[in-house]
Design an enzyme around this catalytic site. Structure first.
Site, PDB file in Angstrom:
ATOM      1  N   ASP A 100      -0.930 -33.876 -10.555  1.00  0.00           N
ATOM      2  CA  ASP A 100      -0.613 -32.429 -10.565  1.00  0.00           C
ATOM      3  C   ASP A 100      -0.432 -31.958 -12.015  1.00  0.00           C
ATOM      4  OD1 ASP A 100       0.798 -31.742  -7.497  1.00  0.00           O
ATOM      5  OD2 ASP A 100       0.627 -33.822  -8.118  1.00  0.00           O
TER       6      ASP A 100
ATOM      7  N   THR B 114       0.077 -32.293  -2.181  1.00  0.00           N
ATOM      8  CA  THR B 114       0.684 -33.397  -2.944  1.00  0.00           C
ATOM      9  C   THR B 114       1.449 -34.366  -2.048  1.00  0.00           C
ATOM     10  OG1 THR B 114       0.868 -32.010  -4.892  1.00  0.00           O
ATOM     11  CG2 THR B 114       2.266 -33.947  -4.853  1.00  0.00           C
TER      12      THR B 114
ATOM     13  N   THR C  70       1.366 -26.700   9.337  1.00  0.00           N
ATOM     14  CA  THR C  70       1.908 -27.677   8.395  1.00  0.00           C
ATOM     15  C   THR C  70       2.159 -29.038   9.058  1.00  0.00           C
ATOM     16  OG1 THR C  70       3.715 -28.076   6.838  1.00  0.00           O
ATOM     17  CG2 THR C  70       4.293 -26.915   8.859  1.00  0.00           C
TER      18      THR C  70
ATOM     19  N   GLY D 167      -1.634 -29.096   3.255  1.00  0.00           N
ATOM     20  CA  GLY D 167      -2.367 -28.276   2.296  1.00  0.00           C
ATOM     21  C   GLY D 167      -2.819 -26.939   2.850  1.00  0.00           C
TER      22      GLY D 167
ATOM     23  N   LYS E  74      -6.243 -26.405   5.187  1.00  0.00           N
ATOM     24  CA  LYS E  74      -6.132 -25.692   6.458  1.00  0.00           C
ATOM     25  C   LYS E  74      -7.134 -24.539   6.530  1.00  0.00           C
ATOM     26  CE  LYS E  74      -1.417 -25.868   6.617  1.00  0.00           C
ATOM     27  NZ  LYS E  74      -1.040 -27.180   6.070  1.00  0.00           N
TER      28      LYS E  74
ATOM     29  N   ASP F 118      -0.980 -21.069  -3.464  1.00  0.00           N
ATOM     30  CA  ASP F 118      -1.514 -21.750  -2.287  1.00  0.00           C
ATOM     31  C   ASP F 118      -2.512 -20.881  -1.536  1.00  0.00           C
ATOM     32  OD1 ASP F 118       0.037 -24.237  -2.233  1.00  0.00           O
ATOM     33  OD2 ASP F 118       1.774 -22.939  -1.883  1.00  0.00           O
TER      34      ASP F 118
END
Ligand code: AMP
Ligand code: MG
Ligand code: MG
Length: 335
Positions: A69, A138, A212, A241, A245, A267
């Site tokens: 990251d 992550t 999720t 993620g 998705k 996101d």
């Protein structure tokens, strides 16, 4: 110069196309290229196995960050800022790791597209905000003990979303490991110019809802139950993620539902740009549009509802109870 050289980084073909391209075309082309380099960087870090996981969350919530990251964010932000000094770039990570080589190149397939006047007239300025999630998913990445498990690693994406005056106009979702063979792919879109790098699914009979895997809450479950009760969800898939998705929604799932705060602008910016260019929709759970200007609150505190191009977004909005919607305000009180 040989032909091979002309097609590479600083070759003449690319330079000529670059010189002819408008600002937004250059920015999207550079974003596509740097997302791929970031994906390769992420793959290298996992292969070496030194993930350097730290917890950047609060006392009550675990929120992991890895060396991948940190390094990918540095690469993307520095590479784009070196070329575009007057835009605003907002990345997820505060702590970053310098990498030695930045990415200078641009994707030729983007540079060769013709941009309509309303996009070609956008100039480099701080009205342009680039939202960067250098590694989305992550939690799943840091748990990929089997470094060859595409089932897990496909949930990792690199997200670069481009907004102009608060609205998304372009986006890149790069997937370093795609199903089934683990090869990388880059999905990108510009408003009005379609989606590239993915085959968008047509209408389905079943309605798979994705949500999720690791940030489930009571309100997320309540939303899923309401959708099932009304026939808008025939099964639920829990995957990591926001980027992954939205790829699922493009490839056959009916909706991505996250009736909870916690998801951030970085996101949703790129996924929203890509999904909307395909004819889908992404809002919060009451149907409010996300705003992507530079001073805006980072949290999508109204949750996330994304629907496929063949789905009626309002059916999903209308199915969610008012009390649930009221519990997820667009803006959180300032601390
Ligand atoms: P998920 O669907 O759980 O993979 O979340 C999608 C994105 O939102 C990821 O980047 C997560 O890190 C982020 N996210 C969602 N909920 C939370 C939370 N409660 N705390 C921190 N990040 C979150
Ligand atoms: Mg993320
Ligand atoms: Mg991230």
């Amino acid at each position: 110069e040989g032909v091979g050289q002309e097609m590479s980084g600083s070759g003449t073909v690319e330079t000529e196309m670059w010189n002819k391209a408008c600002f937004l075309s250059r920015l999207v082309a550079s974003s596509v290229k740097v997302s791929r380099t970031a994906g390769d960087l992420i793959k290298g870090i996992l292969a070496r196995g030194e993930l350097g996981v730290i917890d950047k969350g609060s006392a009550t919530a675990y929120d992991p960050q890895t060396e991948a990251d940190r390094a990918a964010q540095y690469l993307i932000v520095q590479s784009l800022h070196r070329k575009f000094k007057d835009i605003c770039i907002i990345g997820e990570e505060e702590k970053v790791s310098a990498v030695e080589v930045l990415e200078d190149g641009a994707a030729l397939d983007v540079l060769s597209l013709s941009f309509p006047p309303e996009l070609a007239s956008i100039e480099e300025s701080n009205d342009v905000v680039v939202w960067v999630d250098p590694l989305d998913g992550t939690t799943e990445f840091s748990r990929a003990k089997d470094k060859t498990s595409v089932e897990t690693l496909q949930q990792v994406t690199v997200l670069i979303g481009i907004a102009y005056k608060g609205s998304v106009v372009g986006g890149v979702i790069h997937q370093p490991w795609s199903f089934p063979n683990g090869s990388s792919r880059t999905i990108w879109a510009v408003k009005g110019l379609g989606v590239h790098g993915i085959e968008v699914a047509k209408e389905r009979n079943e309605r798979v809802v994705v949500t999720t895997r690791s940030h489930g809450t009571a309100t997320v479950e309540q939303a899923l139950q309401e959708l099932e009760r009304r026939g808008l969800s025939t099964s639920v898939e829990r995957v990591g993620g926001a980027g992954f998705k939205v790829l699922k929604v493009l490839e056959g799932a009916s909706a991505y539902v996250f009736a909870s705060p916690g998801c951030k602008k970085w996101d949703t910016a790129a996924p929203q740009a890509v999904l909307e260019a395909a004819g889908g929709k992404l809002t919060d759970i009451t149907g409010r549009s996300m705003v992507y200007s530079s001073e805006i609150q980072k949290s999508n505190s109204g949750g996330v509802l994304a629907t496929a191009p063949w789905v009626n977004h309002s059916d999903y909005l209308n199915a969610l109870p008012d009390a649930l919607k009221e519990s997820l305000p667009e803006f959180l009180p300032r601390q």
